[in-house]
Design an enzyme around this catalytic site. Sequence first.
Site, short mmCIF file in Angstrom:
data_model
loop_
_atom_site.label_atom_id
_atom_site.label_comp_id
_atom_site.label_asym_id
_atom_site.label_seq_id
_atom_site.Cartn_x
_atom_site.Cartn_y
_atom_site.Cartn_z
N ASP A 88 0.82 -1.21 0.00
CA ASP A 88 0.00 0.00 0.00
C ASP A 88 0.86 1.26 0.00
O ASP A 88 1.90 1.31 0.65
CB ASP A 88 -0.90 0.02 1.24
CG ASP A 88 -1.85 -1.16 1.25
OD1 ASP A 88 -2.12 -1.70 0.17
OD2 ASP A 88 -2.32 -1.53 2.34
N VAL A 298 1.73 5.82 13.10
CA VAL A 298 2.54 4.67 12.67
C VAL A 298 3.12 4.90 11.27
O VAL A 298 4.31 4.72 11.05
CB VAL A 298 1.71 3.38 12.71
CG1 VAL A 298 2.54 2.19 12.22
CG2 VAL A 298 1.19 3.13 14.13
#
Length: 405
Positions: A88, A298
Amino acid sequence: MVAAMLGEGESTIRNAPEVGDVEITGAMLEALGHTVERNGPDITVSPGAVTEPRVPRAFTGLNRIPILMVGPLLHLAGEAFVPLVGGDPIGRRPVDFHVDALRAMGAEVEVGDTGISARASRLYGARIDLPYPSVGATETVLMTAVLAEGKTVLRGAAMEPEVVELALFLQRMGAHIELSPDRRIVIEGVDKLKGASTRLAGDRLEAFSYLVAGLITRGEVRVHGCTQDRLVTAITTLARMGARFEITDEWITASAPDGLRPAAVHTDTHPGYMTDWQQPLMVLFTQAEGMSVLHETVFENRLVYVPALKKMGCEIEVFSACLGGPACRFHDSNSVHSAVVRGVSKLTGADVTMPDVRAGFSAVLAASVADGPSTLRGVHHIERGYHRPAEQFASLGLKLQPVTV
């Protein structure tokens, strides 16, 4: 599947999902000389002689798995080449942590424009400190240290359920692994590993996504096969927003008969609110009464899917400031990693392109509550990470029709 490369004898992985990443990984293993057989939900990997320890460049950028194969290939053949990682488009996926760990254990590693090359006549245990509890780097250390000579002490390790699941599988193969407090893992290298069998636990990302699908449409979804302990933080977050739960050892049901309240959530490493839960939550925020805040800590580029949602009527503004939680490692950077969401938004159907797995699922969620039909492009992203998504959505009552162009 990668760990199975290390065993002397076949390994079987049960309850494996039918997702694109599994097929890609299987193809990479077969290209290296291993045999991969699928029988329904079971996958059997039979290690073969690796005569050409190179993952073909055709797999460049397809997922993040190739970097995990470096350690096993060094044990099997003394050298390795793997193409650059992908997956991704959620921000940089630096391989520095992987490379530094491999070098600490005695490997010569070069990072080039097309991939990573490594050599090692023997790997040795080492003391390794990860600057950040990276799941992938922790997996690399585990699969490299188990056959290295001597003891490896890994500090700052990721402790996600999937990491522990890998450690338990390696232990079944004969590895000596100790999970210690304060994110420390101790691995005593052994001479050889054997094949083993394991049953994968339910996917907590899928489970959460489908629970949200029920909440966002004012319906009720019951998810089977994913235990409560994997969803503790997610359940509490949704409960604070007004969701009601029924929980047994076999299933979890969520509903929100009285509507949803806004919330402020920041993502974190396990056991915090995981980054892969935030995309469905973002869409759910649009159907909660009031202002909600999401702070991503993150990945630096996790909010690339917001324009597609705004096209459908979601009222979302993004910021580079740390909102909804304490200052994170992206503080004072140009990384857009916080969002403010206004609900209840009236969504309308649109033609949107889905950039990644979780964002794709979120677009389907938005389409499910939008007025009018939506055309969603890039469906392969969802199929890469979700088990039979069209079948699951159809079983929940969503009307889907393939578009042929």
